[in-house]
Design an enzyme around this catalytic site. Structure first.
Site, PDB file in Angstrom:
ATOM      1  N   ARG A 280      15.606  24.062  29.876  1.00 27.56           N
ATOM      2  CA  ARG A 280      14.407  23.696  29.122  1.00 27.56           C
ATOM      3  C   ARG A 280      14.233  22.184  28.996  1.00 27.56           C
ATOM      4  O   ARG A 280      13.121  21.676  28.978  1.00 27.56           O
ATOM      5  CB  ARG A 280      14.498  24.264  27.710  1.00 27.56           C
ATOM      6  CG  ARG A 280      14.385  25.742  27.619  1.00 27.56           C
ATOM      7  CD  ARG A 280      14.335  26.134  26.169  1.00 27.56           C
ATOM      8  NE  ARG A 280      13.374  25.299  25.470  1.00 27.56           N
ATOM      9  CZ  ARG A 280      12.073  25.478  25.469  1.00 27.56           C
ATOM     10  NH1 ARG A 280      11.560  26.488  26.114  1.00 27.56           N
ATOM     11  NH2 ARG A 280      11.273  24.649  24.822  1.00 27.56           N
TER      12      ARG A 280
ATOM     13  N   LYS B 137      25.928  15.887  26.046  1.00 25.10           N
ATOM     14  CA  LYS B 137      24.914  16.419  26.973  1.00 25.10           C
ATOM     15  C   LYS B 137      23.504  16.098  26.469  1.00 25.10           C
ATOM     16  O   LYS B 137      22.649  15.661  27.234  1.00 25.10           O
ATOM     17  CB  LYS B 137      25.111  17.934  27.102  1.00 25.10           C
ATOM     18  CG  LYS B 137      23.944  18.677  27.690  1.00 25.10           C
ATOM     19  CD  LYS B 137      24.187  20.162  27.732  1.00 25.10           C
ATOM     20  CE  LYS B 137      23.760  20.936  26.511  1.00 25.10           C
ATOM     21  NZ  LYS B 137      22.309  21.057  26.309  1.00 25.10           N
ATOM     22  N   ASN B 138      23.280  16.318  25.183  1.00 26.05           N
ATOM     23  CA  ASN B 138      21.919  16.152  24.654  1.00 26.05           C
ATOM     24  C   ASN B 138      21.487  14.691  24.526  1.00 26.05           C
ATOM     25  O   ASN B 138      20.313  14.420  24.310  1.00 26.05           O
ATOM     26  CB  ASN B 138      21.764  16.865  23.298  1.00 26.05           C
ATOM     27  CG  ASN B 138      21.703  18.365  23.461  1.00 26.05           C
ATOM     28  OD1 ASN B 138      21.672  18.873  24.587  1.00 26.05           O
ATOM     29  ND2 ASN B 138      21.688  19.087  22.348  1.00 26.05           N
TER      30      ASN B 138
ATOM     31  N   ILE C  57       6.167  23.989  23.352  1.00 25.76           N
ATOM     32  CA  ILE C  57       6.151  22.519  23.525  1.00 25.76           C
ATOM     33  C   ILE C  57       4.797  21.970  23.070  1.00 25.76           C
ATOM     34  O   ILE C  57       4.377  20.903  23.507  1.00 25.76           O
ATOM     35  CB  ILE C  57       6.457  22.096  24.981  1.00 25.76           C
ATOM     36  CG1 ILE C  57       5.512  22.811  25.960  1.00 25.76           C
ATOM     37  CG2 ILE C  57       7.901  22.335  25.341  1.00 25.76           C
ATOM     38  CD1 ILE C  57       5.371  22.073  27.272  1.00 25.76           C
TER      39      ILE C  57
ATOM     40  N   ASP D 196      23.075  23.891  16.208  1.00 31.17           N
ATOM     41  CA  ASP D 196      23.997  24.044  17.339  1.00 31.17           C
ATOM     42  C   ASP D 196      25.440  24.309  16.895  1.00 31.17           C
ATOM     43  O   ASP D 196      26.311  24.538  17.745  1.00 31.17           O
ATOM     44  CB  ASP D 196      23.952  22.792  18.240  1.00 31.17           C
ATOM     45  CG  ASP D 196      22.674  22.730  19.066  1.00 31.17           C
ATOM     46  OD1 ASP D 196      21.920  23.716  19.094  1.00 31.17           O
ATOM     47  OD2 ASP D 196      22.417  21.676  19.687  1.00 31.17           O
TER      48      ASP D 196
ATOM     49  N   ARG E  17      10.420  28.670  21.449  1.00 25.27           N
ATOM     50  CA  ARG E  17      10.534  27.248  21.764  1.00 25.27           C
ATOM     51  C   ARG E  17       9.298  26.677  22.467  1.00 25.27           C
ATOM     52  O   ARG E  17       9.359  26.272  23.640  1.00 25.27           O
ATOM     53  CB  ARG E  17      11.809  26.990  22.569  1.00 25.27           C
ATOM     54  CG  ARG E  17      13.023  27.491  21.822  1.00 25.27           C
ATOM     55  CD  ARG E  17      14.295  27.191  22.515  1.00 25.27           C
ATOM     56  NE  ARG E  17      14.728  25.817  22.344  1.00 25.27           N
ATOM     57  CZ  ARG E  17      15.862  25.342  22.841  1.00 25.27           C
ATOM     58  NH1 ARG E  17      16.658  26.117  23.527  1.00 25.27           N
ATOM     59  NH2 ARG E  17      16.197  24.088  22.652  1.00 25.27           N
TER      60      ARG E  17
ATOM     61  N   CYS F 146      13.282  31.137  25.567  1.00 18.70           N
ATOM     62  CA  CYS F 146      14.684  31.323  25.945  1.00 18.70           C
ATOM     63  C   CYS F 146      15.314  32.223  24.911  1.00 18.70           C
ATOM     64  O   CYS F 146      14.672  32.630  23.943  1.00 18.70           O
ATOM     65  CB  CYS F 146      15.404  30.003  26.078  1.00 18.70           C
ATOM     66  SG  CYS F 146      15.823  29.290  24.511  1.00 18.70           S
TER      67      CYS F 146
ATOM     68  N   ARG G 177      27.037  25.383  30.988  1.00 20.05           N
ATOM     69  CA  ARG G 177      25.866  24.497  30.857  1.00 20.05           C
ATOM     70  C   ARG G 177      26.177  23.310  29.938  1.00 20.05           C
ATOM     71  O   ARG G 177      25.553  22.259  30.077  1.00 20.05           O
ATOM     72  CB  ARG G 177      24.681  25.285  30.249  1.00 20.05           C
ATOM     73  CG  ARG G 177      23.949  26.164  31.231  1.00 20.05           C
ATOM     74  CD  ARG G 177      22.668  26.661  30.612  1.00 20.05           C
ATOM     75  NE  ARG G 177      22.108  25.621  29.784  1.00 20.05           N
ATOM     76  CZ  ARG G 177      21.619  25.799  28.562  1.00 20.05           C
ATOM     77  NH1 ARG G 177      21.601  26.989  28.021  1.00 20.05           N
ATOM     78  NH2 ARG G 177      21.140  24.793  27.882  1.00 20.05           N
TER      79      ARG G 177
HETATM   80  C1  UD1 Z   1      17.100  20.131  20.798  1.00 20.97           C
HETATM   81  C2  UD1 Z   1      18.490  20.299  21.375  1.00 20.97           C
HETATM   82  C3  UD1 Z   1      19.071  21.643  20.958  1.00 20.97           C
HETATM   83  C4  UD1 Z   1      19.031  21.799  19.437  1.00 20.97           C
HETATM   84  C5  UD1 Z   1      17.637  21.518  18.900  1.00 20.97           C
HETATM   85  C6  UD1 Z   1      17.596  21.475  17.383  1.00 20.97           C
HETATM   86  C7  UD1 Z   1      18.370  19.016  23.412  1.00 20.97           C
HETATM   87  C8  UD1 Z   1      18.307  19.017  24.897  1.00 20.97           C
HETATM   88  N1  UD1 Z   1      18.383  20.219  22.819  1.00 20.97           N
HETATM   89  O1  UD1 Z   1      16.288  21.165  21.331  1.00 20.97           O
HETATM   90  O2  UD1 Z   1      20.416  21.711  21.429  1.00 20.97           O
HETATM   91  O3  UD1 Z   1      19.392  23.130  19.107  1.00 20.97           O
HETATM   92  O4  UD1 Z   1      17.165  20.239  19.364  1.00 20.97           O
HETATM   93  O5  UD1 Z   1      18.490  20.551  16.887  1.00 20.97           O
HETATM   94  O6  UD1 Z   1      18.449  17.982  22.789  1.00 20.97           O
HETATM   95  N2  UD1 Z   1       8.973  23.259  18.036  1.00 20.97           N
HETATM   96  C9  UD1 Z   1       7.647  23.630  18.061  1.00 20.97           C
HETATM   97  N3  UD1 Z   1       6.818  22.985  18.946  1.00 20.97           N
HETATM   98  C10 UD1 Z   1       7.241  22.000  19.778  1.00 20.97           C
HETATM   99  C11 UD1 Z   1       8.602  21.625  19.728  1.00 20.97           C
HETATM  100  C12 UD1 Z   1       9.454  22.267  18.847  1.00 20.97           C
HETATM  101  O7  UD1 Z   1       7.218  24.520  17.322  1.00 20.97           O
HETATM  102  O8  UD1 Z   1       6.433  21.457  20.535  1.00 20.97           O
HETATM  103  C13 UD1 Z   1       9.900  23.935  17.081  1.00 20.97           C
HETATM  104  C14 UD1 Z   1      11.008  24.734  17.813  1.00 20.97           C
HETATM  105  O9  UD1 Z   1      10.562  26.005  18.199  1.00 20.97           O
HETATM  106  C15 UD1 Z   1      12.082  24.763  16.748  1.00 20.97           C
HETATM  107  C16 UD1 Z   1      11.947  23.399  16.074  1.00 20.97           C
HETATM  108  O10 UD1 Z   1      10.623  22.950  16.373  1.00 20.97           O
HETATM  109  O11 UD1 Z   1      11.807  25.765  15.800  1.00 20.97           O
HETATM  110  C17 UD1 Z   1      12.935  22.362  16.530  1.00 20.97           C
HETATM  111  O12 UD1 Z   1      12.980  22.353  17.938  1.00 20.97           O
HETATM  112  P1  UD1 Z   1      13.307  21.044  18.770  1.00 20.97           P
HETATM  113  O13 UD1 Z   1      13.893  20.002  17.907  1.00 20.97           O
HETATM  114  O14 UD1 Z   1      12.115  20.677  19.591  1.00 20.97           O
HETATM  115  O15 UD1 Z   1      14.424  21.572  19.763  1.00 20.97           O
HETATM  116  P2  UD1 Z   1      14.691  21.048  21.216  1.00 20.97           P
HETATM  117  O16 UD1 Z   1      14.301  19.622  21.300  1.00 20.97           O
HETATM  118  O17 UD1 Z   1      14.142  22.003  22.222  1.00 20.97           O
END
Ligand code: UD1
Length: 420
Positions: A92, A22-23, A123, A307, A121, A116, A399
């Protein structure tokens, strides 16, 4: 609403096929926005998140057909650049359309995904990097309103934290930017690597694939031509089934896997006493004389994946001693603890560290799924609990897991999907 009813105490045996990741599929679907042709995407897992991404693309003006495990997406017709709250709030990962829309059209409006269950989380890192590439970004009424009328420009980006979807967004943005983008501290997850390899194979030269430093040569808004993509196997689905074999101490075989993506999971299971037979595209887990406790700290790839944290917590409940599990990525990713406790688990929580006592027998109960991976941990615990467990709110599971109950039935588990 559906729920799962599971009768615990059965050994598993047999073979199960693992679906596409999925990811990996989600950024690949977003990537179609950069293409001038129809893209055929195969090994697409028919899970809810994929359907959400397809409807988001359709809402933006793309067309698609979806049959068996292949979708053909034509995003050349995308004309709308607004990713609406109604769709983004469901998933997300919709934020993955931000980079592609902005780099192709020079403007877009993407709803903020919001927090969530597993944490805030933010961006911010996606937005900061796009600003460094020349975008003007404002947050208006819950939307990211981004513009770069003359297109994005390559630059050097250093991510303060490793972010998977952040890296993917910027890689896709950089593909159509003007000049060279250097990303330092990029994510190295296999899903990111596949995205880079697809781009590199289709006219976007990328150096450093698989490392944390990428150099991407942008095509200055010249759209791509990518005919066909096969999504890599889902390492988290595979890891979850390995845990199903482990927790029931059974021998099962997974087909259609890439075990090089599963190394940290396999090593942790070996530490807990399990043996494996590895073949090119299959893996067999063998029972352990005694399930040993283990300590786990989640981290970025190739470290132990967040995960898989919940599933290993369920497994640690069956181990011979106390396991310490530290969650380093998400601040609130222990919601399965209270549900496991309802089944008789003894787990102490101290901020982001869980101390899990092994050797406690679990009892069936009504429990609530709270997020995708937490839900699978409850199903795993139910496989070894005494009596019947009902896992409610399984839309979380739907999901990300393809026909979880059917695959577990195939392995001999007593599990059925029922209506509330
Ligand atoms: C992706 C995966 C999710 C997995 C996660 C970590 C997908 C669709 N989802 O989520 O299944 O659990 O990677 O392996 O691929 N962060 C910030 N600012 C940002 C972005 C991230 O502070 O702009 C922080 C997040 O809160 C978290 C960490 O960075 O603590 C890692 O998050 P991130 O790798 O971005 O997770 P996702 O990409 O959302």
């Amino acid at each position: 609403m559906d729920y799962l009813e599971i009768e615990g105490g059965n050994k598993l045996s047999g073979t199960v096929d693992i679906a596409g990741a999925k990811n990996a599929a989600l950024p690949i679907l977003a990537l179609t926005i950069l293409c001038q042709n129809e893209v055929k995407i195969c090994n697409l897992p028919p899970v809810f998140d994929i359907k959400t991404m397809l409807s988001l693309l359709e809402n933006l003006g793309a067309t698609y057909t979806y049959q068996d495990d292949c979708a053909t997406v034509d995003a050349s017709t995308v004309h709308n650049t607004e990713a609406k709250y109604d769709i983004v709030r469901k998933m997300r990962a919709s934020i993955l359309t931000l980079g592609p829309l902005l780099t192709r059209f020079g403007h877009c409006e993407v709803s903020l995904p919001g927090g969530c269950a597993i944490g805030q989380r933010p961006i911010d890192l996606h937005l900061k990097a796009l600003e460094q590439m020349g975008a003007h970004i404002e947050i208006k009424q819950g939307y990211v309103v981004a513009s770069a009328p003359d297109g994005l420009k390559g630059t050097t980006i250093i991510f303060d934290k490793i972010t998977v979807t952040g890296s993917e967004n910027i890689i896709m943005a950089a593909a159509l930017a003007k000049g060279e983008t250097k990303i330092i501290n990029a994510a190295k997850e296999p899903e990111v690597v596949q995205l880079c390899e697809i781009l590199n194979d289709h006219g976007v030269l990328i150096k450093g694939i698989g490392s944390d430093e990428l150099i991407i040569h942008g095509r200055d808004r010249t759209l791509l031509n990518i005919p066909e993509i096969t999504v890599i196997p889902d390492r988290i689905e595979a890891g979850t089934y390995l845990c199903a074999g482990a927790i029931t101490n059974s021998q099962i075989t997974l087909n259609k896997v890439n075990h090089s993506h599963l190394i940290s999971t396999i090593l942790k299971l070996q530490e807990m006493g399990f043996d494996f037979d590895l073949h090119e595209e299959s893996i067999t887990i063998k029972p352990s004389a005694k399930i040993l406790h283990a300590n786990i700290a989640t981290t970025e790839y190739p470290g132990f994946p967040t995960d898989m944290q919940a599933q290993f917590m369920a497994l640690a409940l069956q181990a011979d001693g106390t396991s310490i599990i530290e969650e380093r990525l998400f601040e609130n990713r222990f919601m399965h603890v209270s549900e496991l406790t309802r089944m008789g688990a003894v787990i102490q929580l101290n901020n982001n560290i869980a101390t899990v006592e092994g050797n406690h027998s679990l009892n069936g109960a009504d429990v609530m799924a709270t997020d995708l991976r937490a839900s699978s941990a409850l199903v795993l615990a139910a496989l070894v609990a005494n009596g019947t467990t009902r896992v409610h709110r399984i839309y979380h599971l739907d999901r990300g897991y393809v026909s979880l109950e059917k695959k577990l039935q195939q392995l001999g588990a007593k599990i059925k999907r029922l209506k509330e």
